[in-house]
Design an enzyme around this catalytic site. Structure first.
Site, mmCIF file in Angstrom:
data_model
loop_
_atom_site.group_PDB
_atom_site.id
_atom_site.type_symbol
_atom_site.label_atom_id
_atom_site.label_comp_id
_atom_site.label_asym_id
_atom_site.label_seq_id
_atom_site.Cartn_x
_atom_site.Cartn_y
_atom_site.Cartn_z
ATOM 1 N N TYR A 1 36.489 35.595 34.129
ATOM 2 C CA TYR A 1 37.335 36.283 35.117
ATOM 3 C C TYR A 1 38.822 35.910 34.953
ATOM 4 C CZ TYR A 1 39.399 37.380 39.640
ATOM 5 O OH TYR A 1 40.229 37.852 40.623
ATOM 6 N N TYR B 1 42.997 47.089 47.654
ATOM 7 C CA TYR B 1 42.523 46.152 48.671
ATOM 8 C C TYR B 1 42.660 46.750 50.066
ATOM 9 C CZ TYR B 1 42.972 43.211 44.607
ATOM 10 O OH TYR B 1 42.876 42.710 43.353
ATOM 11 N N VAL C 1 48.125 41.677 41.118
ATOM 12 C CA VAL C 1 49.183 40.851 41.703
ATOM 13 C C VAL C 1 50.314 40.516 40.723
ATOM 14 C CG1 VAL C 1 47.866 39.801 43.601
ATOM 15 C CG2 VAL C 1 47.906 38.694 41.357
ATOM 16 N N LYS D 1 40.240 44.831 36.145
ATOM 17 C CA LYS D 1 38.908 45.036 36.745
ATOM 18 C C LYS D 1 38.383 46.451 36.515
ATOM 19 C CE LYS D 1 39.940 41.453 40.154
ATOM 20 N NZ LYS D 1 40.350 41.160 41.545
ATOM 21 N N SER E 1 44.509 42.147 38.341
ATOM 22 C CA SER E 1 43.339 42.902 38.797
ATOM 23 C C SER E 1 43.223 44.301 38.204
ATOM 24 C CB SER E 1 43.354 43.016 40.320
ATOM 25 O OG SER E 1 42.955 41.784 40.856
#
Ligand code: GLU
Length: 309
Positions: free
Chosen positions: A191, A243, A261, A67, A64
């Site tokens: 993705y 998160y 992760v 992103k 992530s």
């Protein structure tokens, strides 16, 4: 920078001793094979100093953290129009949650939860084949890091595609609200591949330099984004980058950062340095356990915080 080299070396030595390292992500089979004893850290200052500790040159799956870069690219393509399709609020929910999507009509809370990043991938697909969009993301990251050796780990991408049931569910659900414009499988293909980019701490810290330097590469002076956009991306990293652990990370560390992760975290000290840390064991929120602790210690040692002068 006075004290930085010593702080990094001391933190890496301390982290090597720790036995409470968290759990390696088990839900992506390829990631579950990584040695939890790995630990690396890199700092690249705006003055150009590069300081490394531990396994800082070993590539890992950035997941992530990618992103941040896809958001930057998508904002370059569609500007503030992106915010009609993705929100800018912390979710307070796990990274792969789909509950909120129903309440909020298929508009993901922010671009860093999985659903938001899948919308961003869909934006990057416009006018392209998935292969071209993936190539554009990889080229962008290579140019930011000034390193053409960065690659996508195809086995990680395939492993995620084979098991990404929640991401499939989120993409199809958002499609039902017309918030995915291409076939969900295509947006997911983009993705999964950008999540599977492999980078070392050194490469990641290099790629984050523009965010620490008001949107410009400190080496070439080349403008990547405007200073305002760099500030806004950093604000999203601070509020949404970890998160449902984002508030705690801001409380403990106090600088913008994005985790993945794979156990990597990219962190920004505006005006000062870009930092990357990697330790594969995760805490309960899916953020690197020792990576968060190491950044907390480094920020304290260097007196770095966006909340202090
Ligand atoms: N590719 C991962 C997923 O979709 C990213 C999650 C993360 O790094 O937090 O589950």
């Amino acid at each position: 920078m006075p004290g930085l080299e010593q702080a990094l070396a001391e933190i890496a030595a301390e982290m090597a001793q720790r036995t409470d390292r968290g759990d390696v992500a088990g839900y992506i089979p390829q990631l579950s094979k990584i040695d939890p004893m790995k630990f690396g850290m890199a700092a690249v200052t705006n003055e150009g100093q590069v300081i490394l500790a531990g396994d800082a040159d070993q590539p890992f799956s950035i997941q992530s953290v990618s992103k941040v870069f896809t958001l930057t690219l998508a904002l370059g393509k569609v500007g503030d129009g992106l915010w009609r399709r993705v929100g800018r609020e912390p979710s307070g929910n796990p990274f792969n949650s789909i509950i909120q999507l129903e309440h909020e009509n298929g508009i993901p809370r922010n671009p860093f939860i999985n659903a938001g990043a899948i919308v961003v991938s869909d934006v990057l697909l416009a006018g392209h084949q998935p292969r071209e969009a993936i190539g554009e993301i990889l080229r962008f990251i290579r140019s930011l890091a000034d390193d053409d050796t960065i690659i996508i780990d195809r086995e990680v991408a395939a492993s995620e595609r084979a098991t990404g049931y929640r991401n499939f569910a989120a993409a199809h659900y958002m499609k039902s609200f017309d918030n995915i414009h291409h076939a969900p499988e295509l947006a997911l293909g983009v993705y999964f591949h950008h999540c599977a980019i492999a980078m070392s701490c050194r490469q990641l810290a290099m790629a984050g330099r523009f965010l620490a330097n008001a949107g410009r590469s400190p080496a070439s002076g080349h403008t990547v984004v405007s200073a305002e956009r760099a500030r806004r991306i950093a604000a999203l990293m601070l509020t949404c980058g970890h998160y449902d652990g984002s508030g705690d990370f801001a409380f403990r560390v106090g600088i913008p950062a994005k985790s993945g992760v794979g156990g990597g975290i990219l962190a920004i000290v505006p005006g000062v340095a870009s930092l990357a840390v990697w330790s594969p064991g995760l805490n309960a929120n899916g953020n690197s356990k020792l990576g968060s602790i190491a950044l907390e210690k480094l920020a304290r040692a260097m007196n770095w915080s966006v909340f202090a002068p």
